[in-house]
Design a protein around this motif. Structure first.
Motif, PDB file in Angstrom:
ATOM      1  N   PRO A 100       0.820  -1.228   0.000  1.00 14.71           N
ATOM      2  CA  PRO A 100       0.000   0.000   0.000  1.00 14.71           C
ATOM      3  C   PRO A 100       0.847   1.268   0.000  1.00 14.71           C
ATOM      4  N   CYS A 101       2.001   1.275   0.657  1.00 13.48           N
ATOM      5  CA  CYS A 101       2.860   2.472   0.638  1.00 13.48           C
ATOM      6  C   CYS A 101       3.270   2.757  -0.794  1.00 13.48           C
ATOM      7  N   LEU A 102       3.705   1.673  -1.472  1.00 14.28           N
ATOM      8  CA  LEU A 102       4.207   1.865  -2.831  1.00 14.28           C
ATOM      9  C   LEU A 102       3.080   2.224  -3.791  1.00 14.28           C
ATOM     10  N   ASP A 103       1.843   1.739  -3.522  1.00 23.59           N
ATOM     11  CA  ASP A 103       0.704   2.109  -4.372  1.00 23.59           C
ATOM     12  C   ASP A 103       0.558   3.624  -4.439  1.00 23.59           C
ATOM     13  N   CYS A 104       0.796   4.308  -3.323  1.00 22.51           N
ATOM     14  CA  CYS A 104       0.646   5.769  -3.306  1.00 22.51           C
ATOM     15  C   CYS A 104       1.963   6.501  -3.521  1.00 22.51           C
ATOM     16  N   HIS A 105       3.048   5.906  -3.049  1.00 27.14           N
ATOM     17  CA  HIS A 105       4.328   6.625  -3.115  1.00 27.14           C
ATOM     18  C   HIS A 105       5.205   6.141  -4.257  1.00 27.14           C
ATOM     19  N   GLN A 106       4.622   6.036  -5.460  1.00 31.26           N
ATOM     20  CA  GLN A 106       5.398   5.735  -6.659  1.00 31.26           C
ATOM     21  C   GLN A 106       5.745   7.040  -7.347  1.00 31.26           C
ATOM     22  N   GLN A 160       5.216   9.052   9.569  1.00 26.17           N
ATOM     23  CA  GLN A 160       5.927  10.325   9.523  1.00 26.17           C
ATOM     24  C   GLN A 160       7.401  10.105   9.238  1.00 26.17           C
ATOM     25  N   ILE A 161       8.095  11.208   9.093  1.00 27.06           N
ATOM     26  CA  ILE A 161       9.542  11.112   8.924  1.00 27.06           C
ATOM     27  C   ILE A 161      10.129  10.774  10.288  1.00 27.06           C
ATOM     28  N   PRO A 162      10.904   9.684  10.386  1.00 28.39           N
ATOM     29  CA  PRO A 162      11.317   9.179  11.698  1.00 28.39           C
ATOM     30  C   PRO A 162      11.996  10.257  12.541  1.00 28.39           C
ATOM     31  N   GLY A 163      11.624  10.330  13.814  1.00 27.38           N
ATOM     32  CA  GLY A 163      12.328  11.210  14.746  1.00 27.38           C
ATOM     33  C   GLY A 163      11.847  12.649  14.770  1.00 27.38           C
ATOM     34  N   ASN A 176      16.028  -4.137   4.763  1.00 27.07           N
ATOM     35  CA  ASN A 176      15.212  -4.801   3.738  1.00 27.07           C
ATOM     36  C   ASN A 176      14.199  -3.859   3.099  1.00 27.07           C
ATOM     37  N   ASP A 177      14.480  -2.574   3.136  1.00 29.80           N
ATOM     38  CA  ASP A 177      13.544  -1.573   2.633  1.00 29.80           C
ATOM     39  C   ASP A 177      12.127  -1.806   3.151  1.00 29.80           C
ATOM     40  N   ASN A 178      12.052  -2.114   4.448  1.00 32.18           N
ATOM     41  CA  ASN A 178      10.770  -2.297   5.115  1.00 32.18           C
ATOM     42  C   ASN A 178      10.232  -0.909   5.481  1.00 32.18           C
ATOM     43  N   CYS A 179       9.332  -0.382   4.629  1.00 35.93           N
ATOM     44  CA  CYS A 179       8.848   0.997   4.802  1.00 35.93           C
ATOM     45  C   CYS A 179       8.345   1.241   6.228  1.00 35.93           C
ATOM     46  N   SER A 180       7.517   0.310   6.715  1.00 30.40           N
ATOM     47  CA  SER A 180       6.900   0.573   8.016  1.00 30.40           C
ATOM     48  C   SER A 180       7.890   0.416   9.167  1.00 30.40           C
ATOM     49  N   GLY A 181       8.935  -0.372   8.976  1.00 28.17           N
ATOM     50  CA  GLY A 181       9.958  -0.502  10.028  1.00 28.17           C
ATOM     51  C   GLY A 181      10.496   0.865  10.436  1.00 28.17           C
ATOM     52  N   CYS A 182      10.624   1.807   9.469  1.00 35.65           N
ATOM     53  CA  CYS A 182      11.120   3.147   9.789  1.00 35.65           C
ATOM     54  C   CYS A 182       9.989   4.152   9.988  1.00 35.65           C
ATOM     55  N   HIS A 183       8.874   3.961   9.257  1.00 36.23           N
ATOM     56  CA  HIS A 183       7.828   4.990   9.285  1.00 36.23           C
ATOM     57  C   HIS A 183       6.659   4.660  10.217  1.00 36.23           C
ATOM     58  N   ILE A 184       6.555   3.387  10.625  1.00 35.88           N
ATOM     59  CA  ILE A 184       5.561   3.000  11.642  1.00 35.88           C
ATOM     60  C   ILE A 184       6.335   2.247  12.732  1.00 35.88           C
ATOM     61  N   VAL A 222      20.919   2.833   2.946  1.00 32.72           N
ATOM     62  CA  VAL A 222      20.440   2.728   4.324  1.00 32.72           C
ATOM     63  C   VAL A 222      19.168   1.891   4.391  1.00 32.72           C
ATOM     64  N   ARG A 223      18.275   2.133   3.413  1.00 32.62           N
ATOM     65  CA  ARG A 223      16.996   1.413   3.438  1.00 32.62           C
ATOM     66  C   ARG A 223      17.203  -0.075   3.258  1.00 32.62           C
ATOM     67  N   SER A 224      18.134  -0.483   2.411  1.00 30.01           N
ATOM     68  CA  SER A 224      18.286  -1.915   2.164  1.00 30.01           C
ATOM     69  C   SER A 224      18.889  -2.631   3.387  1.00 30.01           C
ATOM     70  N   GLN A 270       4.962  10.718  -7.861  1.00 25.26           N
ATOM     71  CA  GLN A 270       4.729  11.261  -6.521  1.00 25.26           C
ATOM     72  C   GLN A 270       6.025  11.120  -5.727  1.00 25.26           C
ATOM     73  N   SER A 271       6.107  11.826  -4.628  1.00 29.92           N
ATOM     74  CA  SER A 271       7.357  11.784  -3.869  1.00 29.92           C
ATOM     75  C   SER A 271       7.583  10.391  -3.298  1.00 29.92           C
ATOM     76  N   THR A 272       8.788   9.905  -3.381  1.00 31.85           N
ATOM     77  CA  THR A 272       9.141   8.628  -2.769  1.00 31.85           C
ATOM     78  C   THR A 272      10.121   8.898  -1.646  1.00 31.85           C
ATOM     79  N   CYS A 273      10.609   7.842  -1.081  1.00 27.89           N
ATOM     80  CA  CYS A 273      11.472   7.987   0.090  1.00 27.89           C
ATOM     81  C   CYS A 273      12.743   8.766  -0.240  1.00 27.89           C
ATOM     82  N   THR A 274      13.089   9.724   0.618  1.00 28.30           N
ATOM     83  CA  THR A 274      14.290  10.523   0.401  1.00 28.30           C
ATOM     84  C   THR A 274      15.491   9.969   1.156  1.00 28.30           C
ATOM     85  N   GLU A 275      15.297   8.888   1.903  1.00 32.30           N
ATOM     86  CA  GLU A 275      16.429   8.213   2.532  1.00 32.30           C
ATOM     87  C   GLU A 275      17.173   7.436   1.440  1.00 32.30           C
ATOM     88  N   THR A 276      18.487   7.259   1.597  1.00 34.93           N
ATOM     89  CA  THR A 276      19.228   6.577   0.539  1.00 34.93           C
ATOM     90  C   THR A 276      18.876   5.094   0.497  1.00 34.93           C
TER      91      THR A 276
HETATM   92  C1  HEC Z   1      15.892   2.887   6.954  1.00 38.95           C
HETATM   93  C2  HEC Z   1      14.669   3.583   7.237  1.00 38.95           C
HETATM   94  C3  HEC Z   1      13.713   3.854   6.083  1.00 38.95           C
HETATM   95  C4  HEC Z   1      13.119   2.946   5.247  1.00 38.95           C
HETATM   96  C5  HEC Z   1      13.321   1.446   5.191  1.00 38.95           C
HETATM   97  C6  HEC Z   1      12.219   3.712   4.417  1.00 38.95           C
HETATM   98  N1  HEC Z   1      12.288   5.040   4.728  1.00 38.95           N
HETATM   99 FE1  HEC Z   1      11.195   6.539   3.924  1.00 38.95          FE
HETATM  100  N2  HEC Z   1      12.302   7.918   4.935  1.00 38.95           N
HETATM  101  C7  HEC Z   1      13.244   7.622   5.888  1.00 38.95           C
HETATM  102  C8  HEC Z   1      13.858   8.853   6.343  1.00 38.95           C
HETATM  103  C9  HEC Z   1      14.954   8.973   7.409  1.00 38.95           C
HETATM  104  C10 HEC Z   1      13.228   9.891   5.631  1.00 38.95           C
HETATM  105  C11 HEC Z   1      13.542  11.369   5.713  1.00 38.95           C
HETATM  106  C12 HEC Z   1      14.818  11.596   4.935  1.00 38.95           C
HETATM  107  C13 HEC Z   1      15.104  13.083   4.778  1.00 38.95           C
HETATM  108  O1  HEC Z   1      15.580  13.646   5.748  1.00 38.95           O
HETATM  109  O2  HEC Z   1      14.708  13.599   3.745  1.00 38.95           O
HETATM  110  C14 HEC Z   1      12.239   9.261   4.787  1.00 38.95           C
HETATM  111  C15 HEC Z   1      11.362   9.964   3.944  1.00 38.95           C
HETATM  112  C16 HEC Z   1      10.278   9.376   3.287  1.00 38.95           C
HETATM  113  C17 HEC Z   1       9.216  10.080   2.625  1.00 38.95           C
HETATM  114  C18 HEC Z   1       9.021  11.569   2.634  1.00 38.95           C
HETATM  115  C19 HEC Z   1       9.635  12.209   1.437  1.00 38.95           C
HETATM  116  C20 HEC Z   1       9.320  13.694   1.425  1.00 38.95           C
HETATM  117  O3  HEC Z   1       8.414  14.060   0.728  1.00 38.95           O
HETATM  118  O4  HEC Z   1       9.932  14.389   2.242  1.00 38.95           O
HETATM  119  C21 HEC Z   1       8.393   9.148   2.084  1.00 38.95           C
HETATM  120  C22 HEC Z   1       7.124   9.406   1.273  1.00 38.95           C
HETATM  121  C23 HEC Z   1       8.942   7.874   2.392  1.00 38.95           C
HETATM  122  N3  HEC Z   1      10.080   8.033   3.134  1.00 38.95           N
HETATM  123  C24 HEC Z   1       8.379   6.660   1.975  1.00 38.95           C
HETATM  124  C25 HEC Z   1       8.981   5.430   2.163  1.00 38.95           C
HETATM  125  C26 HEC Z   1       8.514   4.216   1.547  1.00 38.95           C
HETATM  126  C27 HEC Z   1       7.321   4.097   0.656  1.00 38.95           C
HETATM  127  C28 HEC Z   1       9.374   3.226   1.952  1.00 38.95           C
HETATM  128  C29 HEC Z   1       9.334   1.755   1.583  1.00 38.95           C
HETATM  129  C30 HEC Z   1       9.430   1.496   0.151  1.00 38.95           C
HETATM  130  C31 HEC Z   1      10.362   3.832   2.834  1.00 38.95           C
HETATM  131  N4  HEC Z   1      10.084   5.170   2.932  1.00 38.95           N
HETATM  132  C32 HEC Z   1      11.386   3.142   3.437  1.00 38.95           C
HETATM  133  C33 HEC Z   1      13.593   6.362   6.343  1.00 38.95           C
HETATM  134  C34 HEC Z   1      13.201   5.166   5.741  1.00 38.95           C
END
Ligand code: HEC
Ligand code: HEC
Ligand code: HEC
Ligand code: HEC
Ligand code: HEC
Ligand code: HEC
Ligand code: HEC
Length: 589
Positions: A297-303, A347-350, A320-328, A315-317, A306-312
């Protein structure tokens, strides 16, 4: 559920292993997730009680005791009937006395594998075996119970776990239709004889799950019950749910707060189409749901675009790029110790932790955007009573009340406010104004209290009688009624009421005490002695009962029994003036 199972075996087989399927059960060895042994005990250092859980054959027991050196000064053992909590986080323990349901004071915390005081019972708030389990509590944790009419916590039937009908509504018409050969092609249409939550609006889908997962201040509409809500309906047609809001930081949350947290996230607000079932299949436990299903569901909306994750990605891998592990992420709850739950504010973690502790900005009613002012007032009164007893809450209630329409609910709420403010004059005026018509039992009770304090015992008894007539098995009302009768000199009737209470609920210590006084005045010392012994066995610190019993032993020249009492009194209550007096009488006996 056993009927649904006949045709929907697949749903049944996974559902019974979910937290909801296992939310409530008989206290058996199979159900319990706890550790047992001779040395397992929990100590409440404030009330000075030890608790020891153990099995007696197949019965789960909890023993409460107090030690003085090697001597056991008090011992009370209660049989546990039910376990509440699947064991994913906790097992809490319930006892049932003649149908009345209470919570025991200790809980097993599975994530830490340890016993401790039950949530809300440490730090001097140990209600021992007396926390009343009302339908509010049971209707969130179980199938719908059969409650005895006119009672608060007396049940004739208690189901064993949340069942299919809690989310699908009553199923008899659906079963009858299918059994008589009428079926709908559900791939193309809905079967309107049963609720499929998939077909509800996002809002109604959420009402279904919020009904139990939005834990806040619940305020029922007059005449409504918690069991009235059915899937597909709005919660606001039965009650309102209020939550406190703070300026800035809002990251302290209750255990059952998934809904409250979710509605604060940008995903929810800005998409307008997230419900709990966007991510959850409630027939399958989260423990057996793969990350890929939660990521979808995260990817359904965050493709893109649209804005996707800004974390590298690097770090995400690592995770395992578990979206909710960091965001929930998992964190603690403020109401239930030793557990970790998922913070559903996406939310953005922290980010939230960086803000300062916020000031209270007010209550919000998450159930109803167009809430009536009188309902807001009622919310503040309940918040004051149950959570934050600051006069500012009463001021807010007053301000909302001033904007309300003048009707029965206004009067009842006004009486409630005056009661909490201790404004007895206001209540006495209300008493005159209402005459014989009171809107509800609580208002009658509050008016009765004001009359009692005024010394108008017979009028107070009449008001308490009105409360009792509406809720005959609300034993606190009955106790007040009996006390007012007694003070008014209607002692025969008072005695009958006290007797009724002790027969109805042998765990009601104050009724034993007053019954004893009644017996003493009638000259029946044998019955009085037994009643007082019951009161003291229930509560060793019930000083009035202990003093009266000692006095009775001395008067009836039962020296040995008086000696045991004196030993306790001198050990724990030496400074009481009456204790010294009794001691002198004991010595000269
Ligand atoms: C390792 C932890 C981690 C994982 C895994 C991760 N994220 Fe993130 N995500 C972050 C962090 C940290 C930020 C804020 C980075 C920054 O400072 O811009 C972020 C930012 C975002 C944002 C906000 C971008 C914006 O508009 O500012 C979205 C949307 C997002 N993530 C979606 C996802 C989705 C979808 C996945 C799974 C496919 C995912 N994230 C996996 C840590 C993670
Ligand atoms: C005698 C077999 C039978 C029993 C018993 C039965 N169902 Fe069904 N159910 C079916 C069939 C067949 C369908 C699909 C055809 C239809 O709905 O008309 C169905 C469909 C459903 C649907 C989907 C409806 C839709 O519109 O998509 C739900 C939800 C459902 N059942 C829940 C329940 C629940 C809850 C119970 C127990 C109270 C139950 N069923 C008992 C046979 C049964
Ligand atoms: C009748 C009240 C009730 C309703 C309605 C309800 N829940 Fe629950 N739910 C609970 C309780 C209580 C628990 C915790 C049970 C336990 O672990 O003891 C729970 C646990 C859960 C869990 C975690 C358990 C697991 O094994 O995965 C999920 C996920 C969940 N609910 C989702 C939902 C969703 C989605 C809805 C709406 C479709 C919903 N619930 C409706 C009361 C309810
Ligand atoms: C508004 C519904 C609601 C009310 C009222 C409510 N609870 Fe809960 N409670 C829940 C939900 C939902 C969970 C599970 C949250 C989760 O798994 O994240 C929960 C969690 C718990 C847990 C931890 C269970 C576990 O092992 O996961 C205990 C124990 C508990 N509640 C006891 C009680 C008692 C006792 C009362 C009444 C005095 C009560 N609750 C009132 C909804 C409610
Ligand atoms: C906590 C709420 C909840 C409980 C309890 C629950 N269901 Fe469901 N059920 C749902 C939701 C939500 C859907 C829609 C799921 C979807 O389409 O994603 C659903 C859909 C269904 C369907 C429609 C067919 C399908 O595959 O979508 C059937 C049949 C069904 N449930 C049967 C049952 C039975 C049988 C039980 C009891 C063993 C049960 N459900 C308990 C929430 C619940
Ligand atoms: C129904 C669509 C939808 C779903 C599902 C969804 N989001 Fe969002 N999300 C949004 C929208 C819309 C926004 C706000 C606009 C934006 O920032 O892109 C948002 C915002 C965010 C933000 C930024 C929050 C902030 O406070 O700045 C993060 C992080 C995020 N989503 C992560 C996730 C993750 C992780 C999931 C899955 C667990 C998820 N979203 C599921 C629609 C969705
Ligand atoms: C955007 C996706 C998403 C939405 C929407 C969502 N959840 Fe969850 N939920 C999750 C994830 C991810 C977990 C953690 C699963 C795990 O532990 O592996 C979770 C865990 C849970 C749990 C298990 C206990 C805990 O806190 O860890 C409960 C209960 C729950 N959710 C209830 C709900 C309810 C009720 C709603 C609607 C108010 C809801 N969820 C909405 C993704 C979601």
């Amino acid at each position: 559920m056993s009927v649904c199972r006949q045709c929907h075996a697949d749903k049944f087989s996974t559902f019974v292993h979910t937290g909801m399927g296992m939310s409530f059960g008989l206290a058996t060895k199979e159900k319990s997730a706890a550790l047992f042994g001779p040395h397992v005990q929990v100590y409440d250092s404030i009330l000075d009680f030890y608790y020891h859980p153990f099995w007696q054959g197949d019965s789960l027991m909890i023993m409460e005791f107090r030690l003085d050196g090697a001597d056991t000064m008090h011992k009370r053992t209660e049989h546990i009937s039910y376990i509440i909590g699947s064991g994913q986080h906790t097992n809490s323990h319930l006892l049932q006395v003649n149908g009345y349901l209470y919570q025991a004071p200790i809980t097993f915390y599975t994530q830490k594998q340890e016993w401790d005081m039950a949530p809300g019972m440490s730090g001097g708030f140990n209600s021992r075996f007396g926390r009343v389990i009302e339908s509010e509590c049971v209707t969130c944790h179980n199938g719908l119970p059969e409650q005895v009419a006119g009672s608060v916590n007396k049940y004739t039937g208690i189901p064993l776990g949340i069942d299919c009908e809690r989310c699908h509504g009553p199923g008899s018409i659906h079963v009858a239709r299918i059994s008589s050969g009428i079926a709908v092609d559900t791939a193309n249409a809905f079967d309107y004889s049963i609720v499929n939550p998939r077909g509800l609006s996002t809002e109604l889908q959420n009402d279904l799950c919020f009904r139990c997962h939005l834990q806040g201040i619940n305020v029922l509409h007059p005449g409504k019950e918690f069991a009235d809500f059915k899937p597909g309906q709005h919660i606001r047609d039965y009650w309102n749910i209020f939550l406190p809001r703070f300026d800035g930081k809002n990251d302290q949350f209750l255990m059952a707060s998934q809904a409250d947290r979710l509605v604060q996230s940008k995903c929810f607000i800005e998409s307008g189409k997230i419900s709990c079932i966007t991510c959850h299949n409630p027939h399958v436990t989260v423990k057996e749901t793969p990350i890929s299903l939660f990521n979808k569901p995260c990817l359904d909306c965050h493709q893109l675009p649209q804005s996707t994750c800004t974390e590298t990605l690097e770090v995400r891998s690592l995770q395992n790029d578990n979206c909710s592990g960091c965001h929930i992420p998992k964190s603690g709850s403020i109401d239930i110790p030793h557990v970790s739950i998922s913070d559903h504010k996406i939310q953005i973690p922290g980010r939230e932790q960086e803000k300062e502790d916020g000031k209270f900005t007010g209550l919000v009613a998450l159930t109803d955007p167009d809430i009536e002012p009188v309902e807001m007032a009622r919310g503040y009164l309940r918040y004051y009573e149950g959570f934050v007893s600051e006069s500012a809450m009463l001021d807010s209630a007053k301000a909302w009340l001033e904007r309300s329409r003048h009707d029965d609910l206004y009067d009842a709420t006004q009486a409630h406010l005056w009661y909490l403010q201790g404004n007895m004059q206001g209540l006495l005026q209300m008493d005159v104004k209402m005459g014989n018509k009171v809107p509800d039992s609580w208002t009658a009770y509050r008016l009765g209290e004001a009359l009692l304090q005024e010394g108008n015992y017979s009028a107070a008894a009449n008001r308490f009688k009105q409360a009792v007539d509406q809720l005959p098995l609300q034993l606190d009302f009955r106790f007040k009624y009996a006390s007012a009768l007694y003070l008014d000199g209607q002692t025969e009737d008072a005695g009958k009421e006290f007797l009724f209470i002790t027969r109805e609920n042998p765990g009601y210590e104050k009724a034993w005490m007053n019954l004893a006084v009644w017996y003493i005045n009638k000259g029946d010392v044998v019955a009085a002695e037994e009643a007082l012994q019951n009161a003291v066995a229930l509560n060793p610190d019930y000083l009035q009962a202990r003093l009266t019993l000692t006095d009775l032993y001395l008067r009836t020249r039962q020296r040995t029994k008086a000696g045991v009492m004196m030993q306790y009194l001198l050990r724990y209550h030496r400074d009481e003036p009456l204790v010294q007096e009794l001691n002198m009488r004991y010595r000269s006996l």
